[in-house]
Motif scaffolding. Structure first.
Motif, PDB file in Angstrom:
ATOM      1  N   ALA A 123       0.827  -1.210   0.000  1.00  0.00           N
ATOM      2  CA  ALA A 123       0.000   0.000   0.000  1.00  0.00           C
ATOM      3  C   ALA A 123       0.861   1.258   0.000  1.00  0.00           C
ATOM      4  O   ALA A 123       0.544   2.245  -0.683  1.00  0.00           O
ATOM      5  CB  ALA A 123      -0.931  -0.009   1.209  1.00  0.00           C
ATOM      6  N   ALA A 124       1.952   1.229   0.755  1.00  0.00           N
ATOM      7  CA  ALA A 124       2.826   2.400   0.840  1.00  0.00           C
ATOM      8  C   ALA A 124       3.456   2.734  -0.509  1.00  0.00           C
ATOM      9  O   ALA A 124       3.417   3.884  -0.966  1.00  0.00           O
ATOM     10  CB  ALA A 124       3.915   2.154   1.888  1.00  0.00           C
ATOM     11  N   THR A 125       4.036   1.732  -1.160  1.00  0.00           N
ATOM     12  CA  THR A 125       4.704   1.985  -2.436  1.00  0.00           C
ATOM     13  C   THR A 125       3.712   2.296  -3.550  1.00  0.00           C
ATOM     14  O   THR A 125       3.962   3.165  -4.396  1.00  0.00           O
ATOM     15  CB  THR A 125       5.573   0.778  -2.830  1.00  0.00           C
ATOM     16  OG1 THR A 125       4.787  -0.421  -2.765  1.00  0.00           O
ATOM     17  CG2 THR A 125       6.760   0.635  -1.904  1.00  0.00           C
ATOM     18  N   ALA A 126       2.568   1.603  -3.553  1.00  0.00           N
ATOM     19  CA  ALA A 126       1.557   1.860  -4.584  1.00  0.00           C
ATOM     20  C   ALA A 126       0.999   3.273  -4.441  1.00  0.00           C
ATOM     21  O   ALA A 126       0.813   3.991  -5.433  1.00  0.00           O
ATOM     22  CB  ALA A 126       0.435   0.832  -4.496  1.00  0.00           C
ATOM     23  N   SER A 127       0.718   3.695  -3.215  1.00  0.00           N
ATOM     24  CA  SER A 127       0.162   5.027  -2.981  1.00  0.00           C
ATOM     25  C   SER A 127       1.167   6.114  -3.335  1.00  0.00           C
ATOM     26  O   SER A 127       0.810   7.134  -3.930  1.00  0.00           O
ATOM     27  CB  SER A 127      -0.269   5.166  -1.520  1.00  0.00           C
ATOM     28  OG  SER A 127      -1.283   4.239  -1.195  1.00  0.00           O
ATOM     29  N   MET A 128       2.432   5.903  -2.979  1.00  0.00           N
ATOM     30  CA  MET A 128       3.457   6.885  -3.309  1.00  0.00           C
ATOM     31  C   MET A 128       3.643   6.999  -4.819  1.00  0.00           C
ATOM     32  O   MET A 128       3.760   8.094  -5.373  1.00  0.00           O
ATOM     33  CB  MET A 128       4.781   6.508  -2.643  1.00  0.00           C
ATOM     34  CG  MET A 128       5.908   7.505  -2.889  1.00  0.00           C
ATOM     35  SD  MET A 128       5.551   9.165  -2.268  1.00  0.00           S
ATOM     36  CE  MET A 128       5.779   8.911  -0.499  1.00  0.00           C
ATOM     37  N   GLY A 129       3.666   5.854  -5.505  1.00  0.00           N
ATOM     38  CA  GLY A 129       3.795   5.890  -6.952  1.00  0.00           C
ATOM     39  C   GLY A 129       2.645   6.620  -7.613  1.00  0.00           C
ATOM     40  O   GLY A 129       2.836   7.422  -8.538  1.00  0.00           O
ATOM     41  N   LEU A 130       1.425   6.365  -7.132  1.00  0.00           N
ATOM     42  CA  LEU A 130       0.258   7.032  -7.695  1.00  0.00           C
ATOM     43  C   LEU A 130       0.296   8.529  -7.402  1.00  0.00           C
ATOM     44  O   LEU A 130      -0.103   9.357  -8.236  1.00  0.00           O
ATOM     45  CB  LEU A 130      -1.015   6.405  -7.121  1.00  0.00           C
ATOM     46  CG  LEU A 130      -2.325   6.717  -7.840  1.00  0.00           C
ATOM     47  CD1 LEU A 130      -2.261   6.273  -9.299  1.00  0.00           C
ATOM     48  CD2 LEU A 130      -3.491   6.032  -7.125  1.00  0.00           C
ATOM     49  N   ALA A 131       0.795   8.883  -6.226  1.00  0.00           N
ATOM     50  CA  ALA A 131       0.907  10.295  -5.872  1.00  0.00           C
ATOM     51  C   ALA A 131       1.878  11.027  -6.793  1.00  0.00           C
ATOM     52  O   ALA A 131       1.611  12.147  -7.238  1.00  0.00           O
ATOM     53  CB  ALA A 131       1.362  10.426  -4.417  1.00  0.00           C
ATOM     54  N   PHE A 132       3.014  10.412  -7.094  1.00  0.00           N
ATOM     55  CA  PHE A 132       3.965  11.010  -8.021  1.00  0.00           C
ATOM     56  C   PHE A 132       3.343  11.157  -9.411  1.00  0.00           C
ATOM     57  O   PHE A 132       3.531  12.168 -10.088  1.00  0.00           O
ATOM     58  CB  PHE A 132       5.247  10.172  -8.100  1.00  0.00           C
ATOM     59  CG  PHE A 132       6.265  10.550  -7.072  1.00  0.00           C
ATOM     60  CD1 PHE A 132       7.033  11.697  -7.215  1.00  0.00           C
ATOM     61  CD2 PHE A 132       6.463   9.760  -5.951  1.00  0.00           C
ATOM     62  CE1 PHE A 132       7.973  12.051  -6.259  1.00  0.00           C
ATOM     63  CE2 PHE A 132       7.392  10.102  -4.992  1.00  0.00           C
ATOM     64  CZ  PHE A 132       8.153  11.254  -5.141  1.00  0.00           C
ATOM     65  N   HIS A 133       2.608  10.133  -9.837  1.00  0.00           N
ATOM     66  CA  HIS A 133       1.975  10.191 -11.155  1.00  0.00           C
ATOM     67  C   HIS A 133       0.973  11.337 -11.208  1.00  0.00           C
ATOM     68  O   HIS A 133       0.921  12.096 -12.184  1.00  0.00           O
ATOM     69  CB  HIS A 133       1.274   8.860 -11.441  1.00  0.00           C
ATOM     70  CG  HIS A 133       0.862   8.693 -12.863  1.00  0.00           C
ATOM     71  ND1 HIS A 133       1.603   7.983 -13.788  1.00  0.00           N
ATOM     72  CD2 HIS A 133      -0.214   9.163 -13.550  1.00  0.00           C
ATOM     73  CE1 HIS A 133       1.004   8.020 -14.966  1.00  0.00           C
ATOM     74  NE2 HIS A 133      -0.104   8.725 -14.836  1.00  0.00           N
ATOM     75  N   LEU A 134       0.174  11.473 -10.174  1.00  0.00           N
ATOM     76  CA  LEU A 134      -0.855  12.523 -10.148  1.00  0.00           C
ATOM     77  C   LEU A 134      -0.223  13.914 -10.134  1.00  0.00           C
ATOM     78  O   LEU A 134      -0.657  14.803 -10.887  1.00  0.00           O
ATOM     79  CB  LEU A 134      -1.739  12.322  -8.922  1.00  0.00           C
ATOM     80  CG  LEU A 134      -2.969  13.235  -8.781  1.00  0.00           C
ATOM     81  CD1 LEU A 134      -4.067  12.525  -7.981  1.00  0.00           C
ATOM     82  CD2 LEU A 134      -2.618  14.548  -8.060  1.00  0.00           C
ATOM     83  N   THR A 135       0.795  14.112  -9.306  1.00  0.00           N
ATOM     84  CA  THR A 135       1.383  15.440  -9.204  1.00  0.00           C
ATOM     85  C   THR A 135       2.223  15.812 -10.427  1.00  0.00           C
ATOM     86  O   THR A 135       2.300  16.986 -10.792  1.00  0.00           O
ATOM     87  CB  THR A 135       2.260  15.551  -7.935  1.00  0.00           C
ATOM     88  OG1 THR A 135       3.223  14.491  -7.927  1.00  0.00           O
ATOM     89  CG2 THR A 135       1.399  15.446  -6.684  1.00  0.00           C
ATOM     90  N   GLU A 136       2.841  14.833 -11.062  1.00  0.00           N
ATOM     91  CA  GLU A 136       3.677  15.116 -12.223  1.00  0.00           C
ATOM     92  C   GLU A 136       2.858  15.285 -13.503  1.00  0.00           C
ATOM     93  O   GLU A 136       3.160  16.135 -14.342  1.00  0.00           O
ATOM     94  CB  GLU A 136       4.696  13.989 -12.427  1.00  0.00           C
ATOM     95  CG  GLU A 136       5.806  13.952 -11.381  1.00  0.00           C
ATOM     96  CD  GLU A 136       6.686  15.184 -11.428  1.00  0.00           C
ATOM     97  OE1 GLU A 136       7.098  15.579 -12.530  1.00  0.00           O
ATOM     98  OE2 GLU A 136       6.951  15.754 -10.344  1.00  0.00           O
ATOM     99  N   LEU A 137       1.806  14.487 -13.681  1.00  0.00           N
ATOM    100  CA  LEU A 137       1.061  14.472 -14.935  1.00  0.00           C
ATOM    101  C   LEU A 137      -0.363  15.016 -14.830  1.00  0.00           C
ATOM    102  O   LEU A 137      -0.967  15.362 -15.836  1.00  0.00           O
ATOM    103  CB  LEU A 137       1.010  13.047 -15.499  1.00  0.00           C
ATOM    104  CG  LEU A 137       2.371  12.406 -15.791  1.00  0.00           C
ATOM    105  CD1 LEU A 137       2.188  10.990 -16.307  1.00  0.00           C
ATOM    106  CD2 LEU A 137       3.137  13.236 -16.804  1.00  0.00           C
ATOM    107  N   GLY A 138      -0.918  15.073 -13.623  1.00  0.00           N
ATOM    108  CA  GLY A 138      -2.271  15.600 -13.449  1.00  0.00           C
ATOM    109  C   GLY A 138      -3.274  14.529 -13.063  1.00  0.00           C
ATOM    110  O   GLY A 138      -3.151  13.367 -13.462  1.00  0.00           O
TER     111      GLY A 138
END
Length: 225
Positions: A123-138
């Protein structure tokens, strides 16, 4: 950071269930270990309890995608932040691959987790990865497949933000359905009749579908429907 890999963990977890079809692949410890992919060390920690834990995380991650797909970016961010607070990670410098004969490592940032159990680490790594995707690409890059009954999620990395389907298979199915509907309408009206608004709409859908089908492979494919 390995953004693509970490964000794909979220996609794989969410797509382990297909609510519209009533199917769920997350039913055993083996299924949990499969979700981890190449992270063998973390996968070995999985137990029966992680099946239930990951199902709960899966529902919360799907809610993030649904909020983003509905255009509610604030809700998507709030839901994702709640996951990040509950499942924190510790960034770490890593150098797994050597880049020259002197043995000097290729240093890069890696998301390390020291969670108490396998599902918390996932959950930690999946959530962090999704957070980076959202902030970088929208937030609008987090999508839900528009080919019914599929509700798989995907990450849109197309150049023109045009992706609408989770896979080429779903894009093709939607394209065929629109074509058949248009043919049925065409067969039901005189040859010299002007196109109806509904026919014109279907033609536009067909054109859009054709374009998005080409871009459906631009991001890591979700589970085929």
């Amino acid at each position: 950071m390995e953004l693509a890999y970490y964000s794909d963990l979220a996609v794989r977890l969410v797509n382990s269930e297909e609510p519209a079809r009533g199917t769920d692949a997350l039913t055993s410890v083996e299924a949990v270990r499969t979700l981890f992919g190449e992270s063998g060390q973390s996968a070995r920690r999985a137990t029966d309890a992680d099946v239930t834990r990951l199902r709960s995380v899966r529902a919360r991650l799907r809610a993030v995608f649904e909020a983003a797909a509905d255009g509610d970016e604030v809700l998507a961010v709030d839901l994702l932040n709640a996951l990040l607070i509950e499942f924190p990670v510790s960034p770490q410098i890593s150098g797994h691959e050597l880049r020259d004969e002197d043995g000097r490592p290729d240093w890069h940032m890696h998301i390390a987790d020291y969670a108490a159990n396998a599902s918390a680490g996932f959950a930690a790594t999946a959530s962090m990865g999704l957070a980076f995707h959202l902030t970088e690409l929208g937030a609008d890059r987090l999508g839900i497949c528009e080919a019914p009954p599929c509700r798989n999620v995907y990450l849109d990395t197309s150049t023109n933000r045009s992706r609408r389907y989770c896979s080429d298979r779903c894009a093709t199915r939607a394209n065929v359905a629109a074509y058949r509907a248009r043919k049925r309408l065409d067969a039901g009206r005189p040859a010299d009749a002007a196109p109806t608004p509904r026919t014109a709409s279907l033609a536009r859908d067909r054109d859009r579908t054709g374009r998005t089908a080409d871009s459906a492979h631009d991001s890591s494919p979700a589970v085929d429907s």
